[in-house]
Structures are given as C-alpha cells and as structure tokens.
Scaffold this motif. Structure first.
Motif, PDB file in Angstrom:
ATOM      1  N   ILE A   1      29.177  -2.062 -26.704  1.00 27.22           N
ATOM      2  CA  ILE A   1      29.958  -2.105 -25.386  1.00 27.22           C
ATOM      3  C   ILE A   1      31.262  -1.310 -25.558  1.00 27.22           C
ATOM      4  N   GLN A   2      31.711  -1.576 -26.864  1.00 32.48           N
ATOM      5  CA  GLN A   2      33.120  -0.858 -27.232  1.00 32.48           C
ATOM      6  C   GLN A   2      32.908   0.459 -27.509  1.00 32.48           C
ATOM      7  N   LYS A   3      31.906   0.779 -27.972  1.00 32.84           N
ATOM      8  CA  LYS A   3      31.372   2.186 -28.351  1.00 32.84           C
ATOM      9  C   LYS A   3      31.100   3.259 -27.206  1.00 32.84           C
ATOM     10  N   LEU A   4      30.300   2.129 -26.312  1.00 34.09           N
ATOM     11  CA  LEU A   4      30.040   3.208 -24.743  1.00 34.09           C
ATOM     12  C   LEU A   4      31.580   3.277 -24.215  1.00 34.09           C
ATOM     13  N   ARG A   5      32.302   2.297 -24.238  1.00 39.49           N
ATOM     14  CA  ARG A   5      33.785   2.528 -23.394  1.00 39.49           C
ATOM     15  C   ARG A   5      34.595   3.629 -24.527  1.00 39.49           C
ATOM     16  N   GLU A   6      34.223   3.686 -25.609  1.00 35.31           N
ATOM     17  CA  GLU A   6      35.253   4.841 -26.293  1.00 35.31           C
ATOM     18  C   GLU A   6      34.636   6.334 -25.822  1.00 35.31           C
ATOM     19  N   LEU A   7      33.365   6.222 -25.447  1.00 37.65           N
ATOM     20  CA  LEU A   7      32.817   7.440 -24.743  1.00 37.65           C
ATOM     21  C   LEU A   7      33.179   7.764 -23.488  1.00 37.65           C
ATOM     22  N   ASN A   8      33.752   6.629 -23.073  1.00 36.75           N
ATOM     23  CA  ASN A   8      34.422   6.423 -21.487  1.00 36.75           C
ATOM     24  C   ASN A   8      33.175   6.297 -20.308  1.00 36.75           C
TER      25      ASN A   8
ATOM     26  N   ASP B   1      22.643 -13.848 -27.394  1.00 36.73           N
ATOM     27  CA  ASP B   1      22.299 -13.607 -28.859  1.00 36.73           C
ATOM     28  C   ASP B   1      23.116 -12.583 -29.473  1.00 36.73           C
ATOM     29  N   ASN B   2      23.503 -12.535 -30.712  1.00 39.45           N
ATOM     30  CA  ASN B   2      24.288 -11.584 -31.185  1.00 39.45           C
ATOM     31  C   ASN B   2      25.494 -11.206 -30.376  1.00 39.45           C
ATOM     32  N   PHE B   3      26.383 -11.973 -30.212  1.00 41.36           N
ATOM     33  CA  PHE B   3      27.453 -11.514 -29.399  1.00 41.36           C
ATOM     34  C   PHE B   3      28.283 -10.450 -29.690  1.00 41.36           C
ATOM     35  N   GLU B   4      28.572 -10.557 -31.171  1.00 35.72           N
ATOM     36  CA  GLU B   4      29.534  -9.509 -31.606  1.00 35.72           C
ATOM     37  C   GLU B   4      28.861  -8.118 -31.660  1.00 35.72           C
ATOM     38  N   VAL B   5      27.567  -8.004 -32.039  1.00 37.92           N
ATOM     39  CA  VAL B   5      26.810  -6.808 -32.230  1.00 37.92           C
ATOM     40  C   VAL B   5      26.930  -6.151 -30.611  1.00 37.92           C
TER      41      VAL B   5
ATOM     42  N   TYR C   1      33.591 -15.799 -22.663  1.00 38.33           N
ATOM     43  CA  TYR C   1      33.617 -14.514 -23.362  1.00 38.33           C
ATOM     44  C   TYR C   1      34.360 -13.364 -22.473  1.00 38.33           C
ATOM     45  N   LEU C   2      34.518 -13.735 -21.434  1.00 37.22           N
ATOM     46  CA  LEU C   2      34.878 -12.545 -20.440  1.00 37.22           C
ATOM     47  C   LEU C   2      36.473 -11.908 -21.243  1.00 37.22           C
ATOM     48  N   LYS C   3      37.356 -12.651 -21.572  1.00 36.33           N
ATOM     49  CA  LYS C   3      38.492 -11.847 -22.366  1.00 36.33           C
ATOM     50  C   LYS C   3      37.986 -11.169 -23.622  1.00 36.33           C
ATOM     51  N   TYR C   4      36.918 -11.371 -24.157  1.00 34.64           N
ATOM     52  CA  TYR C   4      36.528 -10.315 -25.261  1.00 34.64           C
ATOM     53  C   TYR C   4      36.106  -9.319 -24.800  1.00 34.64           C
ATOM     54  N   LEU C   5      35.553  -9.091 -23.353  1.00 36.54           N
ATOM     55  CA  LEU C   5      34.876  -7.896 -23.201  1.00 36.54           C
ATOM     56  C   LEU C   5      35.524  -6.596 -22.748  1.00 36.54           C
ATOM     57  N   PRO C   6      35.173  -5.470 -23.373  1.00 32.49           N
ATOM     58  CA  PRO C   6      35.970  -4.259 -22.779  1.00 32.49           C
ATOM     59  C   PRO C   6      35.264  -3.834 -21.537  1.00 32.49           C
ATOM     60  N   VAL C   7      34.679  -4.458 -20.465  1.00 30.68           N
ATOM     61  CA  VAL C   7      34.020  -3.916 -19.407  1.00 30.68           C
ATOM     62  C   VAL C   7      34.801  -3.337 -18.286  1.00 30.68           C
ATOM     63  N   ASN C   8      34.336  -2.613 -17.359  1.00 31.26           N
ATOM     64  CA  ASN C   8      35.282  -2.195 -16.417  1.00 31.26           C
ATOM     65  C   ASN C   8      35.292  -2.770 -15.074  1.00 31.26           C
ATOM     66  N   GLN C   9      33.955  -3.601 -14.788  1.00 35.52           N
ATOM     67  CA  GLN C   9      33.333  -4.313 -13.430  1.00 35.52           C
ATOM     68  C   GLN C   9      32.717  -5.328 -13.677  1.00 35.52           C
ATOM     69  N   ILE C  10      32.718  -6.435 -12.685  1.00 34.44           N
ATOM     70  CA  ILE C  10      32.150  -7.436 -12.471  1.00 34.44           C
ATOM     71  C   ILE C  10      31.524  -7.556 -11.213  1.00 34.44           C
ATOM     72  N   LYS C  11      30.302  -7.661 -11.182  1.00 35.43           N
ATOM     73  CA  LYS C  11      29.379  -7.609  -9.998  1.00 35.43           C
ATOM     74  C   LYS C  11      29.088  -9.138  -9.358  1.00 35.43           C
ATOM     75  N   ILE C  12      29.587  -9.461  -8.505  1.00 29.29           N
ATOM     76  CA  ILE C  12      29.418 -10.881  -7.924  1.00 29.29           C
ATOM     77  C   ILE C  12      27.995 -10.811  -7.568  1.00 29.29           C
ATOM     78  N   ASP C  13      27.249 -11.969  -8.109  1.00 28.83           N
ATOM     79  CA  ASP C  13      25.727 -12.170  -7.800  1.00 28.83           C
ATOM     80  C   ASP C  13      25.645 -12.356  -6.269  1.00 28.83           C
ATOM     81  N   GLN C  14      24.800 -11.910  -5.466  1.00 25.54           N
ATOM     82  CA  GLN C  14      24.375 -11.687  -4.084  1.00 25.54           C
ATOM     83  C   GLN C  14      24.230 -13.304  -3.756  1.00 25.54           C
ATOM     84  N   SER C  15      23.765 -14.286  -4.662  1.00 25.39           N
ATOM     85  CA  SER C  15      23.645 -15.555  -4.140  1.00 25.39           C
ATOM     86  C   SER C  15      24.545 -16.407  -3.756  1.00 25.39           C
TER      87      SER C  15
END
Ligand code: C2E
Ligand code: MG
Ligand code: MG
Length: 679
Positions: A566-573, A557-561, A590-604
């Motif tokens: 997330i971007q704001k959090l990343r700006e805060l480091n 839901d609300n991908f852009e918002v 959507y992965l390429k648009y995400l300014p995230v640091n880490q991906i966590k592979i699900d345990q399953s």
C-alpha cells in the motif's frame, strides 16, 4: 527381569578348595616325614648296636678268654652311656650267656639265643642280634634290646609345632586363596557389572573394554561380538517390523496412507481438532483404470498411479490428508475449511477445478502420452457425531453415484450438488467469457454533500450469452477462488484506466476519481504493482485519479507485506480506499498503521443506522475515527434522503447510493455527464 539372589561365591569356594588341598598336602607330607623319620631312627639304632658290639668286643674277649671278671664293670659302664639301650646279653659260641646288662630292671632274665643275626622290632623295642669278633674270629654274639621310636612318639613329640605350623599354613593359604581368587572373580564381576549396565540402559550400544590378555580377554571379546550381532539382528528386526508396520498403513506404490491409516488419523482429528465448522472429503476414482493395465501393462498402470498421487500431493498441499484406499481410488480430506457452509462448498468447487487441472494434462509414461479421467464423490460435512468410517461411507456413496450416472462428480447432498454443478458450469462459462471478453464495466457515480459528482466506482458485469447480464455476486466469488481473478482483475484495471483517460479530455470529468475494486488474491500477486503502473502509464492518467478499493480481509494474512505494498502505491500517488469497512477483522487496531486515503462505510451499517442503535454508533464512530486519522470517509448504500441527511449530520461528506445514482453502463453515465452544467 528380576534375577535370583546368588549368595554362594566363587571366592569362598576357591578358598575352601585351596584350604582343603593345602591341609591334605600338609598331612600327607607330615606323614611321609614321620615315616622317613622313624625309618631313619631305626637305621641309626641299628648302627648303634654295631658300634656297641665293636666298643665292647675287646672287653668281652678279656672276659671270655682271660676270665677277667673286673672287666664286666667296665662293660656295664660303657653300656650305660648308651641311653636307648635297655638290656644286653652276651652269648658265647656254645650258647651260654656270659654277660647280662639291664638298664632298669634288676631282675632281668636273659632270654633267647644268638640264633639269627639281624633286627626285629617288637612294640617299642628293637631287638638286635650281632656277632662279636676278636682278631678276625667270632667268639660269641650280643643280643640287645634298644628303645625303638614309634610313629606315635614322633606325633607326640612334635604335636605343638605341627599344630602351629598347620595354623600358619592355613593362614597363608587363606590369604593366598583370597588374593588369588580375586584374579578370577574380578574379571567375572567386571563382566557381570557390564551386562547389568547393558540391561539397565536398555541399549546394546556399549562394549566392554578388553583389559585382559587371557581367556577373560577372549570372553570379553566374545561378549562384544555377541552384543554386536545381537544389535545387528535387532536392528534388522526393527527395520523389518517398521517395513511391516509401514506396509500395514501405507500404500507401497505411492507412499500415501492406506484406508486403515486414513480412518485412524481422521478419527483422531474428529475427536480432538475441530477449529472450524465445515470440512471436506473427496473420493477420487480413476475412470476405467483397468484399461491402462490391460492395454499398457501393469508397469504403466503403476506409473500412472504414482504420477497421479504425486500430482495430488503437489496440488493439494493445504489439505489435511491424502490417502490411497483402493487400487485406483484416492481420498482427499480437508478439515477445518470454514465456518461458512457456502464457503466450504466454494472450496470444493475450487478443488474440483484444480483436480480438473491435473486430469486435463496428459501423463507421459514410457514415451506414451496418456490421458485419464476421474469420478469424484464429494462430501461437505459439519462438526458431526459421525465416525470417520461413516463419513467415508457417505463420500464413497457419492462416488458410486457419480460412477453410476457417469458424471464427473457427485455430492453426498443433492442440494449441494446442484449448487456445485451450477457453479462449475459458471466456471466453465467464465473460461469462455475471459477469452471472448464478455465483461462490461458499469459505473456508479459518487457525490459530495452538495449533490455534485466527484467520481465513480467501476463495477463489473457479465453479459452471459444465455443467462443475460449477471451481477458480480453470481460470479466474482468463483472468479476469486480460481486463478481467473488475475485475468479478470487486470481487465477491470485496464478498462477503468481507459475510461479515466477519456474523462481526462472532458473538463466536466477531468477531476473525477475512479474507484476500482481489487480482490485480496489479486492484490497479493507479486506483479500487482507492475500491472497497476503499466495501466496507468499506458493510458497516461494522473496517478491520483485512480483509487483502488481493497477489503479488510487483505490484512488477515501478511499484514506487513500488504502495508508495504500500500505504501508503494501511495508513493506513486495512487489512492487507496478500504471497502466495506467495519465488516472485517479488528479494524481499529491496524487503522493507525495504514497509509490509506479513504474509508468506505459498509452499506449494511447505513441501511441499519436509522433503526438500529448499534449501527448508528458504528457509523458515527467510523466517521469520527476517520476524521481523527485524517482519512476521507464515504458512505455507500445511501438509498434515501433520510440516509443522506443523517450521514451529513454525522459529519460524512461523500456518498454513493441509489439515492443519487445506480450503477449504469457507460452510455447512460455519459448522458448524465452531458446534463452536468459547465463550470
Ligand atoms: P462493493 O465494492 O461494495 O460495491 C458496491 C455494491 O453496492 C455494488 O454492488 C453496488 O451496486 C451496490 N450498491 C451501491 N449503492 C447501493 C444502494 O444504495 N443500495 C443497494 N442495495 N446497493 C447499492 P454490485 O455492483 O453488485 O457489486 C457487488 C460487489 O462485487 C462489490 O461490492 C465488489 O465487492 C464486487 N465487485 C464489483 N465489481 C468488481 C470488480 O471489478 N472486481 C472485484 N474484485 N470485485 C468487484
Ligand atoms: Mg467497492
Ligand atoms: Mg462496498
């Protein structure tokens, strides 16, 4: 409506009448003319006889008194000049005829005497007897027969002119009639055309233009008045019909659909729209409603129902239908809730909590503070062959059961009811837990491929006074489906930051990063960023030591918002990790648009990768993908050495799992920290 074919026309009839009248008038006039003409001729003839007697009186005197026979020839010559004179006989006073004249008939024999002076008409002859005077004395009389003009003669004489004149009159009348008839028929035709248009348009909005200042104008005006009053009465009828139809389908007090409309609408939904497997129906009954009516009067009772209906509409905006099916009985139907039965049951629990919220507030009616209680019959049903009324019957059965057993709610299915009851108890206990701070954070350490620790994940536990230590799966879904997640989530963030600040003081843990789980609902809150900043500031921790774990569902839901947040959090480091990666929706897109640091592979996937080819492919791809996008990748659920080795082989450098450490209370973690060799 089909109309008869009206072939006769007013114009034709009008023309016929005009022609008939004209003809009649013509013939009567002609007759009068002929009679007058004949009469006039008679008078002329009579006058002529007098003239004749005067003209010949002198000659006659000579003939009688002087016995001058030669005069007779003069008399005859004179008489011949009068064309219409047929014969004449002159009598002396003694009655003897002394002169005779006949125009044609040589064998003319005088007849009659000068008995009576005057005129007589016999057939075509006018007989005149006139006295003859000389020097003032009468000396005889003259009896003349003259040509008399008859009516028939006149007819015969003027027949051609009359016929021609008549034809001319007929023609004139015809032209006049058709021109004049149009003056009548045109306004009528205009009215007919207008009424036909009204009929065709099926609307009474149009009005005829009043162009005539006469009876037709009045007729138009009356037509308009009639249309207006017809329209008005139709509108009134429509309004009344609507009201009747409304009352047939809606409750007049609350404006909610009634039972009939509810069943009709639900049946339609059942027949056409089922996008998800599971649906919910709640039947809500106000407890002892009759008492309100008896004690406070019907007016107060009605107001309570209105307020309650209003609150239901306000609170349950997302549901498909809300209806009032009895005096104090309401239905809430929520279609297409979920494909997962458990989730649908959770939704019912959430709805029951929200209902409790409504009921726990008092209703202020005429300055009285009133409290109501409700019984609820709940039904969670799947795509079904049951009709709307059958589902309603089941739900009503559940309500009756709740009433009989004096319970707050009852489920149509016992098994669901048991589960819901447990969850409701947990919810109630959670309210206390939040107040009494019964939560505790456990920490699961995270490793590098050389086995060294670089941080931990904070995992909440609940020290339930009766049930003991509860794992998150027992209560986190309930916390998430209610507003408690805000309080609980803030508590976790605050305590996580507090722990981080403590680790800051220890050189062994100074560089550790703490991962904190944040639920989708919590993350979506408007003030989430403020809360994070407040915590970080309060405990004065380096921003890059806090890692927020979010779930892929955040982006449904609300991908852009969400990306902006997330971007704001990343700006805060502040670091961001996508937890349980691969279990959610369309991750790769959507992965390429995400300014995230880490991906966590699900345990399953980690659990399955050793035996299952698909899981192996997924794990390898997630690792490769992370490298391509320059994300860190961490695997959770690393339980065995094989897991660890395989993941290392695939290129994963960070690990979390029982193979290295289990989630432990802080006391145990500190013991582990103590064993870490000083740098
Ligand atoms: P998660 O965030 O994916 O956390 C990892 C879960 O996997 C933890 O379960 C952890 O104990 C378990 N785990 C880690 N390594 C292994 C392993 O090797 N084998 C097995 N079988 N399990 C392992 P836990 O603590 O029961 O937490 C379950 C979930 O509850 C978490 O999954 C997270 O989604 C949620 N949760 C926990 N704490 C919080 C919290 O403070 N806030 C929120 N919103 N959710 C939380
Ligand atoms: Mg997690
Ligand atoms: Mg996880």
């Amino acid at each position: 409506m089909k109309t008869k074919n009206y072939s006769a026309s007013i114009e034709k009839r009008f023309t016929k009448v005009i022609l008939s009248v004209t003809s009649l008038v013509f013939f009567i006039s002609y007759l009068i003319f002929v009679v007058i003409y004949v009469k006039h001729e008679d008078i002329r003839t009579q006058k002529l006889t007098e003239t004749i007697s005067v003209v010949i009186s002198q000659d006659l005197a000579k003939l009688i008194f002087l016995n001058n026979i030669a005069v007779a020839a003069d008399i005859t010559t004179k008489l011949q000049s009068f064309k219409i004179l047929k014969s004449a006989v002159v009598y002396k006073n003694d009655g003897s005829a002394i002169y005779e004249y006949s125009k044609d008939d040589k064998s003319f024999t005088p007849e009659g005497r000068c008995k009576n002076k005057g005129y007589k008409i016999v057939g075509e002859t006018l007989i005149s007897t006139t006295n003859i005077h000389y020097s003032g004395s009468r000396f005889g009389c003259i009896r003349m027969k003259l040509q008399h003009v008859t009516i028939f003669d006149i007819f015969k004489k003027y027949i051609l002119q009359v016929v021609l004149f008549y034809l001319f009159i007929v023609l004139l009348s015809f032209i006049f009639a058709s021109l004049y008839a149009k003056k009548f028929t045109n306004p009528i035709l205009k009215l007919i055309k207008f009424l036909e248009e009204v009929e065709l348009s099926n609307s009474l909005d149009s009005r005829i233009e009043i162009t005539e200042d006469n009876e037709f104008g009045k007729l138009y005006e009356e037509t308009n008045i009639m249309l207006e009053s017809l329209q008005k009465s139709l509108q009134e009828k429509e309004k009344a019909d609507k009201e009747v139809a409304y009352l047939r389908e809606y409750d007049s007090l609350t404006g909610l659909p009634n039972k009939e409309l509810f069943i009709k609408s639900l049946q339609k939904q059942i027949d056409f729209k089922t996008t998800k497997e599971w649906h919910i129906m709640l039947c809500v009954d106000i407890d002892k409603f009759k008492v309100f009516n008896d004690i406070y009067g019907h007016e107060v009772g009605d107001t309570v129902l209105q307020i309650f209906a209003g609150e239901l509409k306000k609170e349950f905006k997302e549901v498909t239908l809300i209806a009032k099916i009895g005096i104090d009985e309401f239905l809430i139907c929520y279609r297409n809730v979920s494909d997962d039965k458990e989730h649908a049951i959770q939704k019912v629990e959430d709805m029951l909590n929200r209902l409790n919220g409504i009921v726990s507030n008092s209703f202020c009616v005429h300055s009285e503070e009133l409290h109501i209680a409700v019984h609820v019959g709940a039904n969670v049903y799947a795509k079904t062959l049951l009709s709307a009324s059958e589902i309603l019957q089941q739900t009503d059965g559940a309500l009756q059961n709740a009433k009989k057993e004096e319970k707050e709610f009852s489920f149509y299915s016992q098994e669901i009811e048991k589960k819901a009851q447990e969850n409701l108890n947990i919810y109630n206990d959670l309210l206390v837990a939040v107040k009494e701070n019964q939560f505790e954070l456990y920490y699961q350490l995270q490793n590098r491929d050389d086995g060294s620790y670089f941080g931990a994940e904070a995992l909440i536990r609940w020290n339930h006074p009766k049930l003991g230590l509860l794992a998150p799966f027992k209560f986190i879904p309930i916390v998430e489906s209610s507003n408690l997640i805000i309080d609980v989530g803030t508590w976790v963030l605050e305590n996580g930051c507090k722990q981080l600040s403590l680790w800051q003081n220890n050189p062994k843990t100074k560089e550790w990063v703490l991962a904190v789980n944040v639920s989708t609902k919590q993350f979506a809150q408007d003030d989430f960023l403020d809360i994070v900043q407040r915590c970080v500031k309060k405990y004065n921790i380096p921003h890059n030591k806090l890692k927020i774990e979010i779930l892929e569902t955040l982006f449904s839901d609300n991908f852009e918002v969400m990306v902006q947040k997330i971007q704001k959090l990343r700006e805060l480091n502040i670091q961001i990790s996508i937890d349980d990666f691969g279990t959610g929706y369309s991750s790769l897109q959507y992965l390429k648009y995400l300014p995230v640091n880490q991906i966590k592979i699900d345990q399953s996937f980690v659990f399955g990768m050793l035996e299952n080819e698909a899981d192996k492919i997924i794990v390898r791809n997630i690792i490769n993908l992370s490298k391509a996008f320059k994300f860190d990748v961490i695997a959770e659920g690393v339980e065995t050495k094989e897991h660890f080795e395989k993941l290392k082989e695939y290129g994963c450098h960070y690990f979390q799992g029982y193979y290295f450490a289990r989630p432990e209370p802080i006391g145990k973690i500190e013991k582990v920290i103590a064993t870490i060799a000083k740098k």
